[in-house]
Design an enzyme around this catalytic site. Sequence first.
Site, PDB file in Angstrom:
ATOM      1  N   HIS A   1      36.817  52.103  10.747  1.00 44.10           N
ATOM      2  CA  HIS A   1      37.744  53.093  10.213  1.00 44.10           C
ATOM      3  C   HIS A   1      37.996  54.210  11.232  1.00 44.10           C
ATOM      4  O   HIS A   1      37.041  54.736  11.790  1.00 44.10           O
ATOM      5  CB  HIS A   1      37.169  53.746   8.952  1.00 44.10           C
ATOM      6  CG  HIS A   1      36.700  52.769   7.914  1.00 44.10           C
ATOM      7  ND1 HIS A   1      35.618  53.007   7.108  1.00 44.10           N
ATOM      8  CD2 HIS A   1      37.173  51.543   7.547  1.00 44.10           C
ATOM      9  CE1 HIS A   1      35.433  51.976   6.291  1.00 44.10           C
ATOM     10  NE2 HIS A   1      36.361  51.068   6.548  1.00 44.10           N
TER      11      HIS A   1
ATOM     12  N   TYR B   1      26.692  61.788   9.011  1.00 45.69           N
ATOM     13  CA  TYR B   1      27.707  62.237   9.968  1.00 45.69           C
ATOM     14  C   TYR B   1      28.343  63.541   9.541  1.00 45.69           C
ATOM     15  O   TYR B   1      28.490  63.843   8.364  1.00 45.69           O
ATOM     16  CB  TYR B   1      28.759  61.158  10.224  1.00 45.69           C
ATOM     17  CG  TYR B   1      29.463  60.605   9.009  1.00 45.69           C
ATOM     18  CD1 TYR B   1      28.833  59.694   8.166  1.00 45.69           C
ATOM     19  CD2 TYR B   1      30.766  60.979   8.721  1.00 45.69           C
ATOM     20  CE1 TYR B   1      29.485  59.176   7.058  1.00 45.69           C
ATOM     21  CE2 TYR B   1      31.434  60.451   7.616  1.00 45.69           C
ATOM     22  CZ  TYR B   1      30.769  59.552   6.793  1.00 45.69           C
ATOM     23  OH  TYR B   1      31.407  59.049   5.698  1.00 45.69           O
TER      24      TYR B   1
END
Length: 470
Positions: A67, A130
């Site tokens: 992605h 993240y």
Amino acid sequence: MAASLSVAGTPIPGLLVVRSPVHIDARGWFKEVWHREKMTALGVPDFGPVQANLSYNARRGATRGIHAEPWDKFVTVATGRVHAAWVDLREGESFGATYDVEIDPSVAVFVPRGVGNAYQALEDGTVYTYLVNDHWRSDRTYPAVNLADSTARIPWPISLDSGEAEISDKDRSNPALGEVSAMAPRRTLILGSGGQLGRALAATFPHATLSDSHKLDLTDRAALAKFPWGDYEVVVNAAAFTAVDEAEEPVGRRAAWALNGSVPAALAEVADRHRLTLVHYSTDYVFDGAFIEGGHREDEAFSPLGVYGQSKAAGDLAVATVARHYILRTSWLIGEGANFVRTMQRLATEGKSPSVVDDQIGRLTFVDELSRATRHLLAVGATPGTYNVTNPGPPMSWAEIARRVFELSGRDPADVVSTTTEEYGSGRRLAPRPRWSVLSLDKLGSTGFTGTDADLALRVYLSAPTAGVP
Ligand SMILES: NC(=O)c1ccc[n+]([C@@H]2O[C@H](COP(=O)([O-])OP(=O)(O)OC[C@H]3O[C@@H](n4cnc5c(N)ncnc54)[C@H](OP(=O)(O)O)[C@@H]3O)[C@@H](O)[C@H]2O)c1
């Protein structure tokens, strides 16, 4: 495990592998996930994370991606290990470039905007985490590539066809690399593109998105809030309230403060939130016009005489708070449409003999010079700050400039009659004007910019009567 913090590049431009020391003791371990000062010193962008995410992978073989999103990410694992892979989905030569690396808690990777991100858990209970520098938005779709793409050829340690690999139906249906539309880079936006300077900027930045008050009314807070600022890397604000005399009147005063004070403050907020570069324009009217040998320098304290200068000074203060900003301070702007030079040219051809003030001294700035300086500061990555920009040359009064226009138009310069600001203003409602508008050009010159002499620019301008500044 790394003994000290290190940052290494990869075949994907801007994708950086960060190796950090992990401090282990009897209790377990500790590491610094993001250390702005240390990591930026080693070349990691100061990317301004606004959201932190965790994804728990129950079993070895969980595979996610590929992605790409329009924001930067900083990825690592809190427990376990992953095999991580990236495919560059940005427009340009590096489109399709790939990189893969194993990530354990000592490794983090900075993933720039537009690079497709994927990973495969190598241990049960792997926690992948993240940081991102924009909030995820549900109203947009972003490029994705199939994990098994035959061009990217990611060497997954656990075969995607094996029963061990766990992949969502959505990821299984992602397209091949060849079918993906590359992500466009963030663009340049010019606000006030219909104004005198805005039109010149539009020519200097031919790929920029143009916006005028019909597309985006900058005083409309709701419209500002809805605008897709994240699509832009650079916002150049040429919009302003420039009617100096009207600004002294009740209605004009409000308009001047709205557009010259509040709008730059709102844009400053936007610029910091979206990490974009804000370019803004200032004026000699932020000074009272007291004589300064060599001209006003960029760091001179403000001393505006009138409402226009006061409102512009307020805007400058707001824009100066932006991490990445350029304020180009200019004087006596000449572009397309009605302006002093065109008026003198017309009077010269009509056989008139005007009275022109001889006690305001400054330098002309042709809009193409100001646009060129804008492009230059951005291109060389000049230190953020304020830069004076006018065409260089000897300081002149308005009367001296009028005489030069008369001369270049075939008239006798003596037909221009000198007057004083006081005499000219008698019976008129005029804003106070600085007498000494000369701006020092040393700082701009130190960036490697070579200015075009004002008299040469004037001759070129007058020889192109309808097209304006070439
Ligand atoms: N002119 C000078 O001599 C001079 C001297 C020194 C510094 N400066 C500075 O240089 C910069 C450019 O000046 P300029 O002479 O090019 O100005 P300008 O010709 O007066 O253009 C100003 C622009 O602002 C736009 N604007 C007005 N209200 C707006 C709104 N609510 N939302 C969005 N846009 C709006 C106008 O757009 P619309 O036409 O669509 O309304 C117009 O295009 C300004 O910062 C000015 O302060 C000018």
